[in-house]
Design an enzyme around this catalytic site. Sequence first.
Site, mmCIF file in Angstrom:
data_model
loop_
_atom_site.group_PDB
_atom_site.id
_atom_site.type_symbol
_atom_site.label_atom_id
_atom_site.label_comp_id
_atom_site.label_asym_id
_atom_site.label_seq_id
_atom_site.Cartn_x
_atom_site.Cartn_y
_atom_site.Cartn_z
ATOM 1 N N ASP A 184 43.890 50.442 39.788
ATOM 2 C CA ASP A 184 42.811 50.140 40.706
ATOM 3 C C ASP A 184 43.401 49.648 42.035
ATOM 4 O O ASP A 184 44.197 50.346 42.639
ATOM 5 C CB ASP A 184 41.864 49.120 40.041
ATOM 6 C CG ASP A 184 40.595 48.867 40.827
ATOM 7 O OD1 ASP A 184 39.701 49.733 40.814
ATOM 8 O OD2 ASP A 184 40.503 47.810 41.480
ATOM 9 N N ARG A 209 46.577 50.954 44.683
ATOM 10 C CA ARG A 209 46.573 51.220 46.131
ATOM 11 C C ARG A 209 47.697 50.457 46.828
ATOM 12 O O ARG A 209 48.320 50.971 47.757
ATOM 13 C CB ARG A 209 45.201 50.872 46.704
ATOM 14 C CG ARG A 209 44.116 51.669 46.034
ATOM 15 C CD ARG A 209 42.724 51.552 46.623
ATOM 16 N NE ARG A 209 41.802 52.251 45.718
ATOM 17 C CZ ARG A 209 41.708 53.575 45.630
ATOM 18 N NH1 ARG A 209 42.432 54.344 46.427
ATOM 19 N NH2 ARG A 209 40.879 54.145 44.765
ATOM 20 N N HIS A 266 30.212 49.168 45.360
ATOM 21 C CA HIS A 266 30.968 47.981 45.775
ATOM 22 C C HIS A 266 31.909 48.285 46.929
ATOM 23 O O HIS A 266 32.265 47.375 47.689
ATOM 24 C CB HIS A 266 31.745 47.413 44.586
ATOM 25 C CG HIS A 266 32.768 48.351 44.030
ATOM 26 N ND1 HIS A 266 32.444 49.534 43.393
ATOM 27 C CD2 HIS A 266 34.120 48.285 44.023
ATOM 28 C CE1 HIS A 266 33.547 50.145 43.012
ATOM 29 N NE2 HIS A 266 34.579 49.418 43.383
ATOM 30 N N HIS A 326 37.102 52.975 33.148
ATOM 31 C CA HIS A 326 38.010 52.641 34.245
ATOM 32 C C HIS A 326 39.208 51.828 33.786
ATOM 33 O O HIS A 326 40.298 51.946 34.353
ATOM 34 C CB HIS A 326 37.222 51.854 35.300
ATOM 35 C CG HIS A 326 38.027 51.359 36.452
ATOM 36 N ND1 HIS A 326 38.753 52.192 37.282
ATOM 37 C CD2 HIS A 326 38.220 50.096 36.934
ATOM 38 C CE1 HIS A 326 39.348 51.472 38.226
ATOM 39 N NE2 HIS A 326 39.044 50.202 38.027
#
Length: 292
Positions: A103, A107, A148, A273
């Site tokens: 998640d 990044r 979100h 996820h």
Amino acid sequence: MFQGFETRSVAGEGAEIFCRIAGDGPPLLLLHGYPQTGAMWAGIVPRLAERFRVVVPDLRGYGQSSAPESKGGEGYAKRVMAADMVRVMASLGFERFRLAGHDRGGRVAYRLAFDHPGAVERLALLDIIPTVEMWERLDAPGALSSYHWQFLAQPNPMPERLIGADPVFYLDHTLASWTANQSTAPFASEALAEYRRSFSRLDAVHGACEDYRAGATIDRRHDEEDRAAGRRISAPLLALWGSKGTPAKHGDPVAIWRQYADDVSGHAIESGHFLVEEAPEETLKALLGFMG
């Protein structure tokens, strides 16, 4: 959790980074995602520590790391957060290391690979595609399921105040809604308690919002600049994603990452996820096979 692990706070680039460390062997840095902490790795990290010197930090703004004040995402750009990790690893004696991120941690991880290519031996990214690709591929269903991204990026203090009114409700709702079974059941009780403690800090809520403000602006721009310049990730890259997660809705993640990296492999895992918590054995097997 993390029985036998050493804990220490290490200076990053303007933030104090809390780390858990254990094991012998080649260094392996594990980065968590939103709205979690390094505790997300607790279920599989003892077995990783049998082969690697594992470093499990909390990203700035999360968990037991500091949450510097920021405006418009400047202090939480993935370039800044990646620099934290490079400095942390160097202070531990590691100039080059293997790297896995889930998640938001993913990044940070791929930005680190772009900005510090000599530091990354192998790169595993869990349930993400590049930030710029996410923004460009958002359609109406995507905007609803990933609301979100827009909500947290709104100017301070609107999302901070709304979340701060009942942070544990917001946290639990967010975690459950991204699992395959719409439940917090996959999360170990100790890890869930840590997430709740962390997310109940107003400075941590602000840090998470700044993380997403950076994602909507600075991080996207950095991706666009790398893409336009033809820069590519040289380290071998493993993409893993949940069959019911977000990247699966936006095309073939391996094909997408091959536009940004030279050596890409990967596959879907039957989960939502949170691959590490929902499918720990399959995720661990994939990571061990890739990391060597």
